[in-house]
Design an enzyme around this catalytic site. Structure first.
Site, PDB file in Angstrom:
ATOM      1  N   GLY A 202       4.188   1.605   8.129  1.00 24.07           N
ATOM      2  CA  GLY A 202       3.873   1.921   6.741  1.00 24.07           C
ATOM      3  C   GLY A 202       5.064   1.740   5.828  1.00 24.07           C
ATOM      4  O   GLY A 202       4.943   1.241   4.703  1.00 24.07           O
ATOM      5  N   VAL A 205       5.768  -2.824   6.041  1.00 22.39           N
ATOM      6  CA  VAL A 205       4.654  -3.666   5.557  1.00 22.39           C
ATOM      7  C   VAL A 205       3.825  -2.918   4.500  1.00 22.39           C
ATOM      8  O   VAL A 205       3.454  -3.480   3.465  1.00 22.39           O
ATOM      9  CB  VAL A 205       3.760  -4.118   6.734  1.00 22.39           C
ATOM     10  CG1 VAL A 205       2.671  -5.054   6.235  1.00 22.39           C
ATOM     11  CG2 VAL A 205       4.582  -4.812   7.803  1.00 22.39           C
ATOM     12  N   GLY A 206       3.551  -1.627   4.762  1.00 27.16           N
ATOM     13  CA  GLY A 206       2.755  -0.841   3.799  1.00 27.16           C
ATOM     14  C   GLY A 206       3.430  -0.785   2.438  1.00 27.16           C
ATOM     15  O   GLY A 206       2.803  -0.985   1.397  1.00 27.16           O
ATOM     16  N   GLU A 244      -8.613   7.143  -0.209  1.00 27.71           N
ATOM     17  CA  GLU A 244      -9.483   8.042   0.572  1.00 27.71           C
ATOM     18  C   GLU A 244      -8.558   8.902   1.415  1.00 27.71           C
ATOM     19  O   GLU A 244      -7.971   8.411   2.385  1.00 27.71           O
ATOM     20  CB  GLU A 244     -10.411   7.222   1.481  1.00 27.71           C
ATOM     21  CG  GLU A 244     -11.393   6.341   0.741  1.00 27.71           C
ATOM     22  CD  GLU A 244     -12.530   7.130   0.109  1.00 27.71           C
ATOM     23  OE1 GLU A 244     -12.569   8.372   0.252  1.00 27.71           O
ATOM     24  OE2 GLU A 244     -13.366   6.506  -0.541  1.00 27.71           O
ATOM     25  N   GLU A 378      -4.520  20.665   6.050  1.00 23.94           N
ATOM     26  CA  GLU A 378      -5.328  19.847   6.957  1.00 23.94           C
ATOM     27  C   GLU A 378      -4.580  19.795   8.294  1.00 23.94           C
ATOM     28  O   GLU A 378      -3.502  19.202   8.395  1.00 23.94           O
ATOM     29  CB  GLU A 378      -5.496  18.431   6.389  1.00 23.94           C
ATOM     30  CG  GLU A 378      -6.396  17.587   7.253  1.00 23.94           C
ATOM     31  CD  GLU A 378      -6.466  16.124   6.800  1.00 23.94           C
ATOM     32  OE1 GLU A 378      -5.408  15.505   6.650  1.00 23.94           O
ATOM     33  OE2 GLU A 378      -7.590  15.626   6.607  1.00 23.94           O
TER      34      GLU A 378
HETATM   35  P1  NAD Z   1      -1.194   8.153   7.483  1.00 18.93           P
HETATM   36  O1  NAD Z   1      -1.183   8.444   6.027  1.00 18.93           O
HETATM   37  O2  NAD Z   1      -0.054   8.627   8.293  1.00 18.93           O
HETATM   38  O3  NAD Z   1      -1.267   6.567   7.718  1.00 18.93           O
HETATM   39  C1  NAD Z   1      -2.309   5.801   7.188  1.00 18.93           C
HETATM   40  C2  NAD Z   1      -1.850   4.364   7.024  1.00 18.93           C
HETATM   41  O4  NAD Z   1      -0.840   4.312   6.009  1.00 18.93           O
HETATM   42  C3  NAD Z   1      -1.213   3.754   8.284  1.00 18.93           C
HETATM   43  O5  NAD Z   1      -1.595   2.415   8.392  1.00 18.93           O
HETATM   44  C4  NAD Z   1       0.285   3.877   7.982  1.00 18.93           C
HETATM   45  O6  NAD Z   1       1.066   2.939   8.674  1.00 18.93           O
HETATM   46  C5  NAD Z   1       0.289   3.614   6.475  1.00 18.93           C
HETATM   47  N1  NAD Z   1       1.473   4.088   5.754  1.00 18.93           N
HETATM   48  C6  NAD Z   1       2.319   5.092   6.091  1.00 18.93           C
HETATM   49  N2  NAD Z   1       3.288   5.215   5.151  1.00 18.93           N
HETATM   50  C7  NAD Z   1       3.037   4.275   4.202  1.00 18.93           C
HETATM   51  C8  NAD Z   1       3.676   3.911   2.977  1.00 18.93           C
HETATM   52  N3  NAD Z   1       4.776   4.545   2.542  1.00 18.93           N
HETATM   53  N4  NAD Z   1       3.135   2.909   2.239  1.00 18.93           N
HETATM   54  C9  NAD Z   1       2.011   2.282   2.648  1.00 18.93           C
HETATM   55  N5  NAD Z   1       1.382   2.571   3.812  1.00 18.93           N
HETATM   56  C10 NAD Z   1       1.872   3.560   4.569  1.00 18.93           C
HETATM   57  O7  NAD Z   1      -2.579   8.705   8.060  1.00 18.93           O
HETATM   58  P2  NAD Z   1      -3.109   8.704   9.575  1.00 18.93           P
HETATM   59  O8  NAD Z   1      -2.409   9.761  10.351  1.00 18.93           O
HETATM   60  O9  NAD Z   1      -3.141   7.328  10.112  1.00 18.93           O
HETATM   61  O10 NAD Z   1      -4.641   9.140   9.358  1.00 18.93           O
HETATM   62  C11 NAD Z   1      -5.033  10.468   9.238  1.00 18.93           C
HETATM   63  C12 NAD Z   1      -5.227  10.855   7.789  1.00 18.93           C
HETATM   64  O11 NAD Z   1      -6.196  10.001   7.201  1.00 18.93           O
HETATM   65  C13 NAD Z   1      -5.774  12.262   7.625  1.00 18.93           C
HETATM   66  O12 NAD Z   1      -5.111  12.902   6.569  1.00 18.93           O
HETATM   67  C14 NAD Z   1      -7.235  12.038   7.274  1.00 18.93           C
HETATM   68  O13 NAD Z   1      -7.836  13.075   6.551  1.00 18.93           O
HETATM   69  C15 NAD Z   1      -7.159  10.777   6.485  1.00 18.93           C
HETATM   70  N6  NAD Z   1      -8.454  10.085   6.480  1.00 18.93           N
HETATM   71  C16 NAD Z   1      -9.197  10.084   5.327  1.00 18.93           C
HETATM   72  C17 NAD Z   1     -10.456   9.501   5.316  1.00 18.93           C
HETATM   73  C18 NAD Z   1     -11.283   9.458   4.061  1.00 18.93           C
HETATM   74  O14 NAD Z   1     -12.228   8.659   4.011  1.00 18.93           O
HETATM   75  N7  NAD Z   1     -11.011  10.252   3.056  1.00 18.93           N
HETATM   76  C19 NAD Z   1     -10.957   8.927   6.477  1.00 18.93           C
HETATM   77  C20 NAD Z   1     -10.173   8.936   7.632  1.00 18.93           C
HETATM   78  C21 NAD Z   1      -8.917   9.520   7.610  1.00 18.93           C
END
Ligand code: NAD
Length: 471
Positions: A202, A205-206, A244, A378
């Protein structure tokens, strides 16, 4: 051992510029099952450039061309159902109840996008003006680990339906699913560059995607913390966002609820995807007058929940996805005890009969008040709280006293009354006496649960800008 060595840019599997190897685990054994070579910022730039070059032609395609492309994607992804099923069990320990849905949902969500596109009006009339819905440009699609394949397919289908091209940054923890989906999408034979898939971190690339001036739209699903970082980055270029994010959803049991119907629904809502679901109903609100009765029934039901091997058909709660997530859940159980909540079932440590995987004990606390950390944060694990209320007004106030607003469940004997209560809850989706999902309806959150909506016409419009033409 799985070895994933390539990323997908401009219609080809290519060796990434990035060289970091990232271990993939089976959470049910805590053992390494493979490695993925991660893309870096240079790969992110290349993917954006490919999507940008493909945009002029794709944005001019007709609805029929897009529908045909989505149909090929649907068929190709559906054909990989069995591989996806194996991957979601192996890669993050989804139990049978969840893995079946996770393997079929990626194709299903493409079918939903096709239906939405067929009905979509690209041009409408507003008074004397013609309003044309115009695709935004290159879309950056960033997915979480907990439904990686489903989010890749859902976001990509909506973006392509709108006429955008895409750069997808899937979760680095879901590389097996991503590989299967990428192979399927490649087989669908879309023009090169229309979609690109670069698995990477993240913060490399993110960040490249969310800061890039050539990315017009970010559609992100993940944590609220990352969502805030993306929103800040997006401000620089006024990049449009759909976010989301997380949740702390209430399950509001009204005083006329039938306990036999309410308890199984409340448990299912709370333990969905082993508690690792954004919509999980983790705050169970029960009337003070029926506290003892509900505590007993909920405790009995949770004590009967099997937590363990995801390949065992009896298992309801599988392992946590990572050691970090296992530690986080343990930490919150300890915090709940320290805050004075009373443990009814579960607790710290592993369930009996499990040893090496990241298994946790489904846990139920009572005597929880809504300001405790276990009621506000959460946790993303099977840790549920019973919170009591005196009357309907207080129940609604507690349900709404949260930073989040993704989903809610209202359970009651009088469905008219339950629906009236549902109308007063601040959440993007409120379910009344049901857990069914309606993919034609918009999905998304209020407050810190997100910005914008996915699914249906709302999901396609999120990748477009209305243009008014007069005269
Ligand atoms: P996360 O936020 O840690 O990571 C999500 C994605 O973001 C990954 O691909 C990660 O590599 C990327 N990322 C991390 N830092 C970044 C940055 N600075 N810039 C851009 N991209 C970045 O979340 P997770 O642990 O993978 O997933 C769990 C979370 O997702 C929980 O909080 C859950 O509630 C949420 N979620 C929400 C929904 C919804 O529809 N509202 C659905 C599923 C999961």
């Amino acid at each position: 051992m799985h070895h994933i060595e390539q990323v997908y840019i401009n219609g080809e599997f290519v060796t990434p510029h990035g060289t970091e190897r990232f271990d993939l685990y089976n959470p049910a054994t805590a053992r390494v099952i493979g490695q993925v070579c991660l893309a870096d910022a240079v790969d992110g730039e290349r993917a954006i450039a490919a999507a940008r070059a493909a945009f002029p032609a794709w944005s001019k395609t007709t609805k029929q061309v897009r529908i045909a492309a989505l149909q090929r994607m649907h068929a190709a992804v559906a054909a990989r159902h069995d591989d996806l099923l194996e991957a979601v069990v192996e890669e993050y320990g989804a139990p049978a109840s969840r893995s079946a849905w996770m393997a079929s949902y990626p194709a299903e969500v493409i079918a939903q996008a096709i239906a939405a596109l067929e009905a979509f009006e690209f041009t409408t009339v507003a008074g004397a003006a013609r309003v044309e819905m115009t695709p935004l440009g290159v879309a950056g699609l960033i997915t979480p680990w907990n439904s990686d394949a489903g989010f890749i397919c859902g976001k990509l289908a909506a973006a392509l339906a709108a006429g955008c091209t895409a750069v997808i940054k899937p979760s680095e923890m879901s590389a097996l699913q991503t590989q299967i989906v990428t192979e399927a999408l490649h087989a669908a034979d879309l023009p090169p560059g229309v979609f690109n898939i670069v698995t990477g971190r993240g913060d490399t690339v993110g960040e490249t995607i969310s800061r890039h001036p050539h990315v017009a739209k970010i559609s992100f699903t993940g944590s609220t913390r990352t969502g805030k970082a993306i929103l800040r980055n997006a401000a620089e270029n006024f990049t449009r966002v759909t976010l989301e994010l997380g949740g702390k959803s209430p399950t509001l049991i009204l005083d006329d609820a039938d306990i036999k119907q309410a308890v199984p629904l409340a448990i299912q809502a709370g333990l969905m995807n082993s508690g690792q679901a954004c919509v999980a109903g983790t705050r169970i609100l029960v009337p003070q007058s029926r506290k003892a009765e509900f505590e007993q029934a909920l405790a009995q039901a949770i004590a009967a929940v099997v937590s363990g091997d995801p390949r065992d058909a009896k298992t309801v709660v599988g392992p946590m996805v990572s050691e970090r997530q296992w530690q986080r859940v343990q930490g919150y159980i300890q915090k709940g005890l320290a805050e004075g909540a009373r443990l009814l079932v579960g607790g710290v440590g592993r369930p009996e009969g499990t040893w090496d995987g990241w298994f946790v004990r489904p846990t139920l606390f009572t005597d929880v008040h809504n300001q405790m950390a276990i009621a506000r944060d959460e946790i993303f694990g099977p840790v549920l709280c019973v919170i009591t209320y005196r009357d309907e007004a207080e129940a609604i106030a507690i349900a709404n006293d949260t930073d989040y607003g993704l989903s809610a469940l209202v359970l009651g004997g009088d469905s008219g009354r339950a629906r009236r209560v549902a109308q007063q809850i601040h959440a993007g989706r409120v379910l009344v006496n049901t857990l069914t999902h309606e993919p034609k309806a918009p999905f998304g959150g209020f407050k810190h649960s997100g910005v914008g909506r996915e699914m249906g016409a709302w999901g396609i419009s999120a990748f477009m800008e209305p243009k008014t033409i007069l005269g």
